[in-house]
Motif scaffolding. Structure first.
Motif, PDB file in Angstrom:
ATOM      1  N   CYS A  93       0.790  -1.357   0.088  1.00 40.56           N
ATOM      2  CA  CYS A  93       0.049   0.295  -0.064  1.00 40.56           C
ATOM      3  C   CYS A  93       0.839   1.145  -0.019  1.00 40.56           C
ATOM      4  CB  CYS A  93      -0.938  -0.050   1.240  1.00 40.56           C
ATOM      5  SG  CYS A  93      -1.867   1.498   1.315  1.00 40.56           S
ATOM      6  N   LEU A  94       0.510   2.203  -0.901  1.00 39.98           N
ATOM      7  CA  LEU A  94       1.020   3.557  -0.768  1.00 39.98           C
ATOM      8  C   LEU A  94       0.089   4.388  -0.079  1.00 39.98           C
ATOM      9  CD1 LEU A  94       3.100   5.531  -1.580  1.00 39.98           C
ATOM     10  CD2 LEU A  94       1.925   5.756  -3.623  1.00 39.98           C
ATOM     11  N   VAL A  95       0.619   5.114   0.862  1.00 37.33           N
ATOM     12  CA  VAL A  95      -0.175   6.283   1.622  1.00 37.33           C
ATOM     13  C   VAL A  95       0.361   7.499   1.213  1.00 37.33           C
ATOM     14  CG1 VAL A  95      -0.867   7.109   3.704  1.00 37.33           C
ATOM     15  CG2 VAL A  95      -0.463   4.599   3.750  1.00 37.33           C
ATOM     16  N   ALA A 127       3.878  10.460  -4.748  1.00 31.90           N
ATOM     17  CA  ALA A 127       3.154   9.260  -4.969  1.00 31.90           C
ATOM     18  C   ALA A 127       3.186   8.989  -6.336  1.00 31.90           C
ATOM     19  CB  ALA A 127       1.434   9.692  -4.684  1.00 31.90           C
ATOM     20  N   LEU A 128       3.159   9.802  -7.374  1.00 33.86           N
ATOM     21  CA  LEU A 128       3.507   9.373  -8.705  1.00 33.86           C
ATOM     22  C   LEU A 128       4.710   8.549  -9.020  1.00 33.86           C
ATOM     23  CD1 LEU A 128       1.828  11.602 -11.037  1.00 33.86           C
ATOM     24  CD2 LEU A 128       1.135   9.314 -10.957  1.00 33.86           C
ATOM     25  N   ALA A 129       5.863   9.464  -8.417  1.00 38.85           N
ATOM     26  CA  ALA A 129       7.263   8.699  -8.581  1.00 38.85           C
ATOM     27  C   ALA A 129       7.198   7.594  -7.853  1.00 38.85           C
ATOM     28  CB  ALA A 129       8.136   9.816  -8.106  1.00 38.85           C
ATOM     29  N   ALA A 130       6.530   7.018  -6.762  1.00 40.37           N
ATOM     30  CA  ALA A 130       6.624   5.897  -5.874  1.00 40.37           C
ATOM     31  C   ALA A 130       5.819   4.891  -6.871  1.00 40.37           C
ATOM     32  CB  ALA A 130       6.203   6.103  -4.753  1.00 40.37           C
ATOM     33  N   CYS A 131       4.965   5.358  -7.448  1.00 46.02           N
ATOM     34  CA  CYS A 131       4.116   4.268  -8.435  1.00 46.02           C
ATOM     35  C   CYS A 131       4.823   3.879  -9.507  1.00 46.02           C
ATOM     36  CB  CYS A 131       2.766   4.785  -8.517  1.00 46.02           C
ATOM     37  SG  CYS A 131       1.580   5.036  -7.323  1.00 46.02           S
ATOM     38  N   SER A 132       5.677   5.055  -9.928  1.00 43.47           N
ATOM     39  CA  SER A 132       6.383   4.584 -11.384  1.00 43.47           C
ATOM     40  C   SER A 132       7.605   3.611 -11.059  1.00 43.47           C
ATOM     41  CB  SER A 132       7.177   5.847 -11.823  1.00 43.47           C
ATOM     42  OG  SER A 132       6.160   6.742 -12.182  1.00 43.47           O
ATOM     43  N   GLU A 133       8.038   3.650  -9.723  1.00 42.00           N
ATOM     44  CA  GLU A 133       9.027   2.602  -9.350  1.00 42.00           C
ATOM     45  C   GLU A 133       8.526   1.266  -8.826  1.00 42.00           C
ATOM     46  OE1 GLU A 133      10.966   4.599  -5.897  1.00 42.00           O
ATOM     47  OE2 GLU A 133      11.623   6.367  -7.180  1.00 42.00           O
ATOM     48  N   GLY A 134       7.273   1.082  -8.595  1.00 40.40           N
ATOM     49  CA  GLY A 134       6.628  -0.211  -8.329  1.00 40.40           C
ATOM     50  C   GLY A 134       5.305   0.175  -8.088  1.00 40.40           C
ATOM     51  N   MET A 135       4.227  -0.373  -8.554  1.00 42.61           N
ATOM     52  CA  MET A 135       2.851  -0.213  -8.411  1.00 42.61           C
ATOM     53  C   MET A 135       2.323  -0.931  -7.011  1.00 42.61           C
ATOM     54  SD  MET A 135       1.325   1.745 -10.372  1.00 42.61           S
ATOM     55  CE  MET A 135       1.691   2.569 -12.008  1.00 42.61           C
ATOM     56  N   PRO A 136       1.652  -0.171  -6.365  1.00 40.99           N
ATOM     57  CA  PRO A 136       1.302  -0.961  -4.921  1.00 40.99           C
ATOM     58  C   PRO A 136      -0.169  -1.652  -5.515  1.00 40.99           C
ATOM     59  CG  PRO A 136       0.838   1.382  -5.113  1.00 40.99           C
ATOM     60  CD  PRO A 136       1.654   1.295  -6.303  1.00 40.99           C
ATOM     61  N   ASP A 137      -0.527  -2.544  -4.400  1.00 41.67           N
ATOM     62  CA  ASP A 137      -1.604  -3.036  -4.670  1.00 41.67           C
ATOM     63  C   ASP A 137      -2.876  -1.943  -4.577  1.00 41.67           C
ATOM     64  OD1 ASP A 137      -1.007  -5.759  -5.277  1.00 41.67           O
ATOM     65  OD2 ASP A 137      -0.239  -5.851  -3.222  1.00 41.67           O
ATOM     66  N   LEU A 140      -1.908   8.839 -12.548  1.00 39.42           N
ATOM     67  CA  LEU A 140      -1.766   7.224 -12.281  1.00 39.42           C
ATOM     68  C   LEU A 140      -2.331   6.561 -13.179  1.00 39.42           C
ATOM     69  CD1 LEU A 140      -0.840   5.038 -10.504  1.00 39.42           C
ATOM     70  CD2 LEU A 140      -2.923   5.467  -8.994  1.00 39.42           C
ATOM     71  N   ARG A 141      -3.754   6.736 -13.412  1.00 35.28           N
ATOM     72  CA  ARG A 141      -4.541   5.775 -14.360  1.00 35.28           C
ATOM     73  C   ARG A 141      -3.649   5.936 -15.629  1.00 35.28           C
ATOM     74  NH1 ARG A 141      -6.003   2.503 -10.527  1.00 35.28           N
ATOM     75  NH2 ARG A 141      -7.960   2.923  -9.475  1.00 35.28           N
ATOM     76  N   GLY A 196      -1.074   1.480 -14.226  1.00 36.93           N
ATOM     77  CA  GLY A 196      -1.653   2.129 -13.483  1.00 36.93           C
ATOM     78  C   GLY A 196      -3.359   2.191 -13.228  1.00 36.93           C
ATOM     79  N   ALA A 197      -3.835   1.209 -13.878  1.00 39.32           N
ATOM     80  CA  ALA A 197      -5.242   0.772 -13.858  1.00 39.32           C
ATOM     81  C   ALA A 197      -5.366  -0.331 -12.690  1.00 39.32           C
ATOM     82  CB  ALA A 197      -5.736   0.386 -15.176  1.00 39.32           C
ATOM     83  N   ASP A 198      -4.179  -0.940 -12.371  1.00 39.58           N
ATOM     84  CA  ASP A 198      -4.272  -1.916 -11.495  1.00 39.58           C
ATOM     85  C   ASP A 198      -4.395  -1.487 -10.044  1.00 39.58           C
ATOM     86  OD1 ASP A 198      -3.891  -3.590 -13.369  1.00 39.58           O
ATOM     87  OD2 ASP A 198      -1.726  -3.721 -13.215  1.00 39.58           O
ATOM     88  N   PRO A 199      -3.868  -0.527  -9.444  1.00 33.73           N
ATOM     89  CA  PRO A 199      -3.872  -0.383  -8.097  1.00 33.73           C
ATOM     90  C   PRO A 199      -5.195  -0.127  -7.729  1.00 33.73           C
ATOM     91  CG  PRO A 199      -2.131   1.055  -8.851  1.00 33.73           C
ATOM     92  CD  PRO A 199      -2.616   0.189  -9.950  1.00 33.73           C
ATOM     93  N   ARG A 200      -5.953  -0.307  -6.319  1.00 38.83           N
ATOM     94  CA  ARG A 200      -6.997  -0.251  -5.982  1.00 38.83           C
ATOM     95  C   ARG A 200      -7.006   0.978  -5.173  1.00 38.83           C
ATOM     96  NH1 ARG A 200      -9.731  -2.340  -9.063  1.00 38.83           N
ATOM     97  NH2 ARG A 200     -11.686  -2.470  -7.734  1.00 38.83           N
TER      98      ARG A 200
END
Length: 121
Positions: free
Chosen positions: A4-6, A37-47, A67-68, A73-77
């Motif tokens: 999870c990314l907070v 948050a975008l940078a973190a998702c670019s490094e690895g998508m959280p659930d 993100l989407r 980017g469509a994968d994380p909830r």
């Protein structure tokens, strides 16, 4: 292991969310604004992404939209976690790709329920 990314500019909310999520078996990363948050998702998508609406640098809605568009980017909830209670704002977040919406303040039971709902949609 679940991740999870907070994304929240409040250190208190990040700490609370981290404790609740780690107790539920999540590996937690944190971001203080939408750009981080975008940078973190670019490094690895959280659930899961727990996203505040009002953050400096880039707000949560803009972050969600970007993100989407990322590969994967469509994968994380995405669960918006905010004080914004106006129905039109809730609808805007959901229409932009959020899976759930939770109001601050929250507790472990509410967070767990919203994460479960987000996982089913």
């Amino acid at each position: 292991m679940k991740s999870c990314l907070v994304a929240d500019d409040s250190p208190v909310i990040r700490l609370l969310a981290r404790r609740l999520l780690e107790a539920d078996g999540y590996v937690v990363r944190e971001a203080v604004d939408g750009a981080q948050a975008l940078a973190a998702c670019s490094e690895g998508m959280p659930d899961i992404v727990l996203m505040d609406w009002r953050m400096p640098v880039m707000n949560g809605l803009e972050c969600l939209i970007r993100l989407r568009r990322l590969p994967g980017g469509a994968d994380p909830r995405v669960v918006f976690c905010t004080v914004e209670a106006a129905p039109d704002m809730i609808r805007q977040a959901l229409d932009s790709g959020a899976n759930e919406y939770i109001m601050k303040p929250f507790d472990g039971e509410i967070l767990a329920a919203k994460l479960a709902l987000a996982g089913r949609r």
